[in-house]
Design a protein around this motif. Sequence first.
Motif, short mmCIF file in Angstrom:
data_model
loop_
_atom_site.label_atom_id
_atom_site.label_comp_id
_atom_site.label_asym_id
_atom_site.label_seq_id
_atom_site.Cartn_x
_atom_site.Cartn_y
_atom_site.Cartn_z
N ALA A 126 -4.28 24.26 -11.99
CA ALA A 126 -4.57 24.70 -10.62
C ALA A 126 -5.98 24.29 -10.20
CB ALA A 126 -4.39 26.21 -10.50
N SER A 127 -6.95 24.41 -11.11
CA SER A 127 -8.32 24.04 -10.75
C SER A 127 -8.41 22.54 -10.51
CB SER A 127 -9.31 24.48 -11.82
OG SER A 127 -9.09 23.76 -13.01
N ASN A 128 -7.61 21.76 -11.29
CA ASN A 128 -7.59 20.31 -11.07
C ASN A 128 -7.02 19.97 -9.70
OD1 ASN A 128 -8.39 18.46 -13.41
ND2 ASN A 128 -7.36 20.14 -14.41
N ASN A 168 0.81 -1.21 0.00
CA ASN A 168 0.00 0.00 0.00
C ASN A 168 0.85 1.27 0.00
OD1 ASN A 168 -2.57 -1.05 -0.22
ND2 ASN A 168 -2.67 -1.51 1.97
N LEU A 169 2.05 1.18 0.61
CA LEU A 169 2.97 2.32 0.56
C LEU A 169 3.38 2.58 -0.89
CD1 LEU A 169 4.69 4.32 2.27
CD2 LEU A 169 6.51 2.62 2.19
N VAL A 170 3.77 1.50 -1.59
CA VAL A 170 4.15 1.62 -3.00
C VAL A 170 2.95 2.10 -3.82
CG1 VAL A 170 5.01 0.36 -5.01
CG2 VAL A 170 5.89 -0.18 -2.74
N THR A 171 1.76 1.56 -3.49
CA THR A 171 0.55 1.95 -4.21
C THR A 171 0.28 3.44 -4.06
OG1 THR A 171 -0.40 -0.23 -3.86
CG2 THR A 171 -1.94 1.53 -4.40
N LEU A 172 0.45 3.95 -2.83
CA LEU A 172 0.20 5.37 -2.62
C LEU A 172 1.17 6.22 -3.44
CD1 LEU A 172 -1.56 7.35 -1.07
CD2 LEU A 172 0.14 7.37 0.74
N PHE A 173 2.43 5.78 -3.51
CA PHE A 173 3.41 6.51 -4.33
C PHE A 173 2.95 6.55 -5.79
CE2 PHE A 173 6.85 5.94 -7.39
CZ PHE A 173 7.51 7.16 -7.25
N PHE A 174 2.55 5.40 -6.32
CA PHE A 174 2.15 5.37 -7.74
C PHE A 174 0.84 6.13 -7.98
CE2 PHE A 174 5.31 2.05 -8.33
CZ PHE A 174 5.76 2.35 -9.60
N LEU A 175 -0.08 6.09 -7.00
CA LEU A 175 -1.33 6.84 -7.16
C LEU A 175 -1.05 8.34 -7.19
CD1 LEU A 175 -3.85 4.98 -4.81
CD2 LEU A 175 -3.81 5.00 -7.30
N ALA A 176 -0.13 8.77 -6.33
CA ALA A 176 0.24 10.19 -6.34
C ALA A 176 0.91 10.56 -7.66
CB ALA A 176 1.17 10.50 -5.16
N PHE A 177 1.76 9.66 -8.15
CA PHE A 177 2.44 9.88 -9.43
C PHE A 177 1.41 9.97 -10.56
CE2 PHE A 177 5.36 8.53 -12.94
CZ PHE A 177 6.27 9.56 -12.77
N HIS A 178 0.43 9.07 -10.51
CA HIS A 178 -0.64 9.09 -11.51
C HIS A 178 -1.40 10.42 -11.45
CE1 HIS A 178 -4.38 8.28 -13.60
NE2 HIS A 178 -5.04 8.49 -12.48
N ALA A 179 -1.77 10.83 -10.23
CA ALA A 179 -2.57 12.05 -10.08
C ALA A 179 -1.79 13.26 -10.58
CB ALA A 179 -2.97 12.23 -8.61
N VAL A 180 -0.52 13.38 -10.19
CA VAL A 180 0.28 14.55 -10.57
C VAL A 180 0.48 14.60 -12.09
CG1 VAL A 180 2.57 15.59 -10.41
CG2 VAL A 180 1.43 14.79 -8.35
N THR A 181 0.85 13.45 -12.69
CA THR A 181 1.05 13.46 -14.14
C THR A 181 -0.27 13.71 -14.86
OG1 THR A 181 0.88 11.04 -14.11
CG2 THR A 181 3.09 11.97 -14.17
N TRP A 182 -1.35 13.19 -14.32
CA TRP A 182 -2.66 13.35 -14.95
C TRP A 182 -3.07 14.83 -14.94
CZ3 TRP A 182 -5.35 9.63 -17.47
CH2 TRP A 182 -6.65 9.94 -17.86
N PHE A 183 -2.94 15.46 -13.77
CA PHE A 183 -3.36 16.86 -13.65
C PHE A 183 -2.43 17.79 -14.42
CE2 PHE A 183 -5.30 15.46 -9.44
CZ PHE A 183 -6.51 15.18 -10.04
N ASN A 184 -1.14 17.43 -14.50
CA ASN A 184 -0.23 18.27 -15.28
C ASN A 184 -0.51 18.18 -16.77
OD1 ASN A 184 0.98 19.10 -12.95
ND2 ASN A 184 2.82 17.84 -13.19
N LEU A 185 -1.05 17.04 -17.20
CA LEU A 185 -1.37 16.87 -18.62
C LEU A 185 -2.69 17.53 -18.98
CD1 LEU A 185 -0.45 13.28 -19.82
CD2 LEU A 185 0.13 15.43 -20.91
N ALA A 186 -3.54 17.75 -17.97
CA ALA A 186 -4.89 18.24 -18.23
C ALA A 186 -4.94 19.49 -19.11
CB ALA A 186 -5.63 18.48 -16.92
N PRO A 187 -4.05 20.50 -18.90
CA PRO A 187 -4.12 21.69 -19.75
C PRO A 187 -3.92 21.38 -21.23
CG PRO A 187 -2.72 22.10 -17.86
CD PRO A 187 -3.05 20.64 -17.85
N GLN A 188 -3.12 20.33 -21.51
CA GLN A 188 -2.92 19.99 -22.92
C GLN A 188 -4.13 19.28 -23.51
OE1 GLN A 188 1.12 18.40 -22.30
NE2 GLN A 188 1.03 20.48 -21.52
N ALA A 189 -4.86 18.55 -22.67
CA ALA A 189 -6.03 17.82 -23.16
C ALA A 189 -7.26 18.70 -23.22
CB ALA A 189 -6.29 16.61 -22.26
N MET A 190 -7.33 19.71 -22.34
CA MET A 190 -8.51 20.57 -22.28
C MET A 190 -8.15 21.97 -22.75
SD MET A 190 -9.90 19.63 -18.51
CE MET A 190 -10.82 21.14 -18.38
#
Lengths: 118, 138
Positions: B119-121, B81-103
């Motif tokens: 920022a809104s994400n 779960n520690l590793v999972t939390l790291f990857f979930l945070a990585f997913h969230a950060v990369t996802w939100f950083n990509l959002a401006p390019q997708a939207m």
Amino acid sequence: MQKRTTLEPFVWLLFSAGGVLAALVLPAFVFLFGLAFPLGWLSAPSHEHLLAVLRHPVTRVGLFLVCTLALIHAAHRLRYTLYDGLQIKHLYEVVNPICYGAAVVGSAAAAYLLFVAL
Amino acid sequence: MNPPPTSYTEFHPRWYRSPVSAYWWLRSGTYLAFILREISSVFVAWAVVYLLLLVRAVSRGSGGYRDFLDLSANPGILFLNLVTLFFLAFHAVTWFNLAPQAMVVHAGGKRVPGVWIAASNYTMWAVATVVVVWIILG
């Protein structure tokens, strides 16, 4: 020109929805039940409280959407990771049913647990 | 008028593809970050399974819930779960950083700057986290 109809755009839509939901909801959940409660940083909620929360119709529907869409998201992404990372695109007849099949099985389990077992 | 019938042959020229090592993603930090981002999908799936395990445990009564809490304290599960939390945070950060390019959002005839969308994400993430914690802790 004949138009090719494919499910692909629809799956990408579900992929995006699942990506958003997974990013918004899952870190908080894993932080609490994966680390904070077992390590004693916070005390775990009582069974009665969780049962009441989970039995609320909004929670049932919300969690079902999170589970289903996040699983489709994961299946879709893993499929392309296996294609590129291991260079096994030619094995799509094996990879696709396993990835999407697992997502369908997981979604069915989520539906059963949230709407029948609870 | 009907178009003339087209005939197809099985033949196509042989493609030239330079062979790429199966370990191509170890060659640079960017590739590695890409493959780690993609591998986060496995941990998203595990988080869903873990959530469903909790739902099943709660549906089985307070004894089932206690068994789930014992399981969560198992060192192997804790580490996972520690590793999972790291990857979930990585997913969230990369996802939100990509959002401006997708939207691409326009307001008042002008394109909304990508920073605002990101920022809104992140704001939504913070709000969602507070709501989830608040609901679970009661």
